[in-house]
Scaffold this motif. Structure first.
Motif, short mmCIF file in Angstrom:
data_model
loop_
_atom_site.label_atom_id
_atom_site.label_comp_id
_atom_site.label_asym_id
_atom_site.label_seq_id
_atom_site.Cartn_x
_atom_site.Cartn_y
_atom_site.Cartn_z
N ALA A 99 0.81 -1.23 0.00
CA ALA A 99 0.00 0.00 0.00
C ALA A 99 0.84 1.27 0.00
O ALA A 99 0.34 2.33 -0.38
CB ALA A 99 -0.91 0.00 1.23
N THR A 100 2.10 1.20 0.42
CA THR A 100 2.87 2.43 0.57
C THR A 100 3.83 2.70 -0.60
O THR A 100 4.10 3.85 -0.92
CB THR A 100 3.68 2.42 1.88
OG1 THR A 100 4.51 1.25 1.89
CG2 THR A 100 2.76 2.40 3.09
N LEU A 101 4.32 1.63 -1.27
CA LEU A 101 5.29 1.86 -2.34
C LEU A 101 4.74 2.76 -3.47
O LEU A 101 5.49 3.58 -4.00
CB LEU A 101 5.82 0.54 -2.91
CG LEU A 101 6.64 -0.33 -1.94
CD1 LEU A 101 7.37 -1.43 -2.71
CD2 LEU A 101 7.62 0.47 -1.12
N PRO A 102 3.44 2.65 -3.84
CA PRO A 102 2.96 3.53 -4.92
C PRO A 102 3.12 5.01 -4.58
O PRO A 102 3.26 5.84 -5.49
CB PRO A 102 1.47 3.16 -5.05
CG PRO A 102 1.38 1.76 -4.52
CD PRO A 102 2.40 1.67 -3.42
N VAL A 310 -6.47 -2.86 1.65
CA VAL A 310 -5.22 -2.34 1.06
C VAL A 310 -5.48 -0.97 0.41
O VAL A 310 -4.69 -0.04 0.56
CB VAL A 310 -4.61 -3.34 0.05
CG1 VAL A 310 -3.40 -2.74 -0.66
CG2 VAL A 310 -4.19 -4.62 0.76
N MET A 311 -6.63 -0.86 -0.28
CA MET A 311 -6.94 0.44 -0.91
C MET A 311 -7.11 1.53 0.16
O MET A 311 -6.67 2.67 -0.02
CB MET A 311 -8.22 0.35 -1.77
CG MET A 311 -8.09 -0.58 -2.97
SD MET A 311 -6.76 -0.10 -4.09
CE MET A 311 -5.76 -1.58 -4.17
N LYS A 316 -4.76 6.14 3.23
CA LYS A 316 -4.36 6.66 4.54
C LYS A 316 -2.91 7.14 4.54
O LYS A 316 -2.59 8.19 5.07
CB LYS A 316 -4.55 5.54 5.58
CG LYS A 316 -4.04 5.87 6.95
CD LYS A 316 -4.27 4.71 7.91
CE LYS A 316 -3.06 4.48 8.78
NZ LYS A 316 -3.18 3.29 9.61
N TRP A 317 -2.03 6.36 3.89
CA TRP A 317 -0.59 6.68 3.96
C TRP A 317 -0.15 7.72 2.92
O TRP A 317 0.86 8.41 3.12
CB TRP A 317 0.25 5.41 3.81
CG TRP A 317 0.31 4.63 5.08
CD1 TRP A 317 -0.46 3.54 5.43
CD2 TRP A 317 1.16 4.87 6.22
NE1 TRP A 317 -0.13 3.11 6.69
CE2 TRP A 317 0.85 3.91 7.20
CE3 TRP A 317 2.14 5.83 6.51
CZ2 TRP A 317 1.49 3.86 8.44
CZ3 TRP A 317 2.79 5.78 7.74
CH2 TRP A 317 2.46 4.80 8.69
N ALA A 318 -0.90 7.84 1.81
CA ALA A 318 -0.45 8.74 0.72
C ALA A 318 -0.17 10.16 1.22
O ALA A 318 0.91 10.71 0.94
CB ALA A 318 -1.45 8.73 -0.43
#
Ligand code: ASP
Length: 329
Positions: A99-102, A310-311, A316-318
């Motif tokens: 979820a965070t690498l993108p 995951v979405m 949340k992290w973006a």
């Protein structure tokens, strides 16, 4: 009428062969590979090996092996599975990096939403801030004082931008307003070796791998990232980050299993059924809990629940990652 037109002989043959393939899946003479995008001996590797053992039992002794395709924050292994044949024999086992690498990578060579089938989430891990054993600080108050008086001189190890250790370390630095030098490794197993050797100062890692090193007095432990204290003997006296004054500091890492897009539905169902039995295996549960982790037993064990979680984690992290302004190519 329209659907009848689609039922041409070639399509029927394809449909029949996909069903026959799914019936035979998994073939006893074939090996299922869990591609693990971090180094052997780290927490994600350990969780994957535990799951592989339990799923192998459920699948009647099916051979399941781990392929440590480590590097580039876990994107090398994920990309390998995104491009693999969708036959159920090459799967990805990874954690929150999905979820965070993108948000970290300007040019991620795969699409998290479109290039994978979601099989199910498996477990959740707290993180633990640890330091080299000769660090001149013995608790969080001393560590915070030491960090603030050593701005620009502290090395913090991690498994690359977007990895669990990086997210936790990044939050630690931004909450303290102290910049540290990030030292990336192919996973936290090699990072732990360097922390024990005193080549780096700090690291945040999953409790699964910090506990044995704390018990062996190889590293110093400072805080856990859960909202409440943990019950494991090695960590029960550890304050939470929030108790240590780092407001809103909680990080939970989750692990799940993925297949390449286009894997036949009956194959995915077999894998999901096996995963759901495996996460109830007392041996699997015992191993996760011994490392301070917990086994997921809710709708996220299913493909739809897994994907929507995951979405939501991506969303949340973006903004957190964007605000930090850290990017990888
Ligand atoms: N703990 C690592 C991370 O920080 C990954 C690993 O080596 O398992 O993401």
């Amino acid at each position: 009428m329209r659907s009848m037109l689609l039922c041409v002989p070639a399509a029927v043959v394809m449909c029949l062969s996909a069903n026959a393939f799914a019936q035979d899946y998994p073939a006893a003479n074939k090996t299922i590979t869990f591609v693990l995008p971090y180094a052997a001996g780290g927490p994600t590797d350990k969780a994957a090996r535990d799951l592989a053992q339990s799923m192998s039992k459920v699948l009647g002794g099916q051979s399941i092996v781990i392929d440590n395709a480590a590097g580039a924050s876990g994107s090398i292994g994920a990309n390998k599975v995104a491009k693999a044949s969708p036959d159920g024999y090459t799967l990805l086992f990874t954690h929150i990096a999905q979820a965070t690498l993108p948000s970290f990578f300007r040019n991620l060579p795969y699409n998290v939403e479109k290039d994978f089938e979601y099989i199910g989430l498996v477990s959740e891990n707290p993180m633990n801030l640890i330091g080299r054993s000769n660090l001149p600080a013995n608790n969080m108050a001393e560590l915070i004082g030491w960090a603030k008086s050593h701005k620009g001189q502290i090395n913090i190890a991690n498994a690359g931008p977007g990895s669990a250790s990086h997210l936790c370390g990044m939050l630690f630095q931004s909450t303290l307003k102290v910049d540290m030098t990030s030292v990336p490794y192919k996973g936290t197993a090699p990072a732990m070796t360097d922390l024990i050797g005193g080549q780096v100062d700090l690291m945040c890692d999953q409790t699964t791998t910090t506990i044995p090193q704390i018990e062996g007095k190889k590293v110093k432990s400072f805080a856990v990232t859960t909202p409440t204290r943990l019950s494991s003997p090695a960590l029960k006296d550890m304050p939470t980050m929030q108790e240590a004054g780092l407001k809103d500091f909680t990080v939970t890492i989750w692990q799940g299993l993925y297949a390449p897009k286009g894997t036949p539905a009956p194959v995915l169902k077999k894998l999901n059924d096996a995963l759901k039995v495996a996460v109830k295996d007392p041996e699997f549960i015992r191993k996760q809990e011994a490392g301070g982790a917990s086994v997921i037993n809710d709708p996220r064990n299913d493909p739809a629940g897994h994907k929507s979680f995951v979405m939501s984690e991506m969303a949340k992290w973006a903004p957190v990652i964007k605000a930090a302004g850290v990017y990888a190519d």
